[in-house]
Design an enzyme around this catalytic site. Structure first.
Site, PDB file in Angstrom:
ATOM      1  N   LYS A 111       0.840  -1.199   0.000  1.00 31.23           N
ATOM      2  CA  LYS A 111       0.000   0.000   0.000  1.00 31.23           C
ATOM      3  C   LYS A 111       0.872   1.245   0.000  1.00 31.23           C
ATOM      4  O   LYS A 111       1.901   1.298   0.700  1.00 31.23           O
ATOM      5  CB  LYS A 111      -0.916  -0.016   1.233  1.00 31.23           C
ATOM      6  CG  LYS A 111      -1.877   1.174   1.306  1.00 31.23           C
ATOM      7  CD  LYS A 111      -2.760   1.101   2.541  1.00 31.23           C
ATOM      8  CE  LYS A 111      -3.676   2.312   2.644  1.00 31.23           C
ATOM      9  NZ  LYS A 111      -4.554   2.261   3.825  1.00 31.23           N
ATOM     10  N   SER A 186      -9.350   2.770   3.082  1.00 30.19           N
ATOM     11  CA  SER A 186      -8.463   3.444   2.144  1.00 30.19           C
ATOM     12  C   SER A 186      -7.503   2.500   1.413  1.00 30.19           C
ATOM     13  O   SER A 186      -6.788   2.924   0.513  1.00 30.19           O
ATOM     14  CB  SER A 186      -7.653   4.509   2.890  1.00 30.19           C
ATOM     15  OG  SER A 186      -6.813   3.906   3.870  1.00 30.19           O
ATOM     16  N   SER A 210      -9.771   0.636   7.381  1.00 28.18           N
ATOM     17  CA  SER A 210      -9.238   0.724   6.021  1.00 28.18           C
ATOM     18  C   SER A 210      -8.626  -0.562   5.472  1.00 28.18           C
ATOM     19  O   SER A 210      -8.268  -0.617   4.297  1.00 28.18           O
ATOM     20  CB  SER A 210      -8.191   1.847   5.947  1.00 28.18           C
ATOM     21  OG  SER A 210      -8.823   3.099   6.039  1.00 28.18           O
TER      22      SER A 210
END
Length: 486
Positions: A111, A186, A210
């Site tokens: 990520k 996210s 997230s």
């Protein structure tokens, strides 16, 4: 030709690290704290400050310790849209780790709120655009040490301030099952890449759901491990009391395997971790046998966590005012990352996402008028919330509930208003089941419970602190039952 001994570097001119403040600047600083100091007295303080700045000059010339970069790599490349139809990749690369290890043969997406040395890092935002870290996050080093191959950086939401998947400055991340719908945020790119089978594993960050929200809406497995089990070292902080990073994969086994690799004590670089932290072989406990396991089913889990909403004020002090970390931290400070955020907030403040602007305006007004009393009270109340879940978990080994109250929502059109962006991206109804466990620190895993009209439905399994193995064991047994009926 000059005679005499050659000058040493310390004897030659170099620009000052810190400039002595002017009397005007000192006067402005005094006014901030309601201090009445005349110019003559200010001149005395200016002279004292000039002497104190010697320490800053000395420290500036010292070399700070940063985590070593062990594995070679190239900067990689930005993928073309044709090679990135779901917009799930931010950056592509190929970093090969050890020739043996638990992750040998496994491909991993990182990520883009996690530092990978020499590879651009944007955190979904123009605020950090152009930043390239010079260090690897601890979890990156551990993945490579275990033989994993990093295939690139997965897209994330702008400053990770969204539970939806349309706020990144590079455009929305599309749901793998329906391109018109959100992938969840996210950790949107990580979930989509897994669902598309472009990588075997991925990292996700979780401050309010997230990891679990995109896992639920994309039909994959995502674990927010116990607070402190996985070191956050080298990841962009939002609030150090809620920051988690964790494994995502298509199967419980691969999540357990990845957790074995990335969990564990980080030699004091992340002081949230107990020094006696032990990491079991989670994969060996995936027996499928749930004999004696007590499961509690939550009748209703759709309430809003008001305590979380107030504690969320911490992201203003940590991420915005503190440029990512602030002060009072005894672990690793990623100074280049903090510099990148500080410069971005100064020069590109208007490039903050609407969610960031809303956060700043709301919490700055609150703290200006009331100080941090509500944040402090929220943190005190969080102990009551933690105790309540501990009480429930004294009767049950795990608690099960829906991850999200509804299926993946439609992505918005271009003409969406600022108000609508914030209401969708910061949908506390969407986060209502997941965000309490960022406050309490309990391990929580989302797994696909099936499909409704072609869209995944997530089930969340919550366990006791540092009993992540039990959560994984229950998830694995459910996975076996689920897949046997397909």
């Amino acid at each position: 030709m000059q005679s005499g001994a050659a000058n040493t570097a310390s004897e030659l001119y170099s620009p000052p690290a810190v400039c002595t403040p002017s009397l005007q600047q000192l006067s402005q600083s005094a006014a901030k704290f309601n201090l009445d100091i005349d110019e003559a007295e200010l001149k005395q303080y200016q002279d004292l400050i000039k002497e104190a700045l010697v320490s800053y000059e000395r420290v500036d010339k010292m070399t700070e310790p940063i985590p070593a970069v062990k594995w070679p790599r190239t900067p990689g490349w930005r993928p073309e849209p044709a090679d990135n139809p779901h917009n799930a990749w931010f950056w592509r690369t190929e970093i090969t780790g050890a020739s043996t290890g638990k992750l040998q043969g496994k491909t991993v997406a990182i990520k883009d709120n996690v530092a990978v040395a020499g590879v651009p890092m944007m955190n979904g935002s123009r605020i950090m655009e152009g930043y390239v870290p010079e260090y690897d996050a601890t979890i990156v080093t551990r993945i490579l040490d275990a033989g994993g191959t990093i295939k690139g950086k997965s897209m994330c939401e702008d400053l990770c301030m969204s539970a939806d998947s349309f706020t990144s400055v590079t455009g929305p991340v599309l749901n793998a099952h329906d391109r018109t719908r959100s992938a969840g945020g996210s950790s949107s790119g990580s979930a989509t890449l897994l669902a598309l089978e472009q990588v075997d594993m991925a990292t996700g960050g979780d401050q309010g759901g997230s990891v679990r929200i995109p896992a639920a809406w994309s039909g994959v497995v995502g674990l927010k491990a116990t607070y402190g089990l996985v070191p956050y070292t080298g990841c962009v902080p939002i609030d150090i009391t809620r920051d988690h990073v964790g494994p995502m994969a298509r199967t419980v086994h691969d999540v357990a395997l990845m957790l074995e690799v990335i969990a564990g004590y980080d030699n004091g670089l992340d002081p949230r971790q107990p020094a006696n932290l032990s990491v079991p072989e989670y994969t060996k406990q995936l027996t499928g046998d749930l004999g004696g396991i007590r499961v509690g089913l939550l009748k209703e889990g759709f309430g809003t966590s008001h305590i979380y909403n107030v504690i969320n004020e911490g992201c203003l002090e940590t991420m915005i005012k503190g440029n990512g970390l602030g002060v009072g931290w005894k672990g690793f400070y990623p100074t280049s990352m903090l510099d990148a955020l500080a410069k971005g907030y100064r020069s590109r403040a208007n490039d903050m996402p609407p969610t960031g602007k809303f956060t700043y305006l709301l919490y700055d007004c609150i703290t200006t008028n009331y100080g941090n009393r509500f944040y402090a009270k929220g943190q005190n109340l969080s102990r009551m919330l933690t105790h309540a879940y501990n009480q429930a978990l004294s009767r049950y080994d795990v608690i099960i509930m829906p991850t999200i109250p509804f299926k993946a929502t439609k992505l918005p059109n271009k003409d969406i208003s600022t108000s609508e962006i914030c209401k969708m991206a910061l949908n506390f109804g969407q986060m209502s089941n997941v965000c309490p466990f960022n406050v309490t620190g309990h391990p929580a895993l989302s797994i696909n419970a099936g499909f409704s009209q072609g869209l995944p439905v997530g089930m969340m399994i919550v366990g006791r602190h540092f009993e992540d193995a039990t959560v994984l064991k229950v998830a694995h047994a459910f996975e076996n039952i689920r897949d046997s009926k397909i």
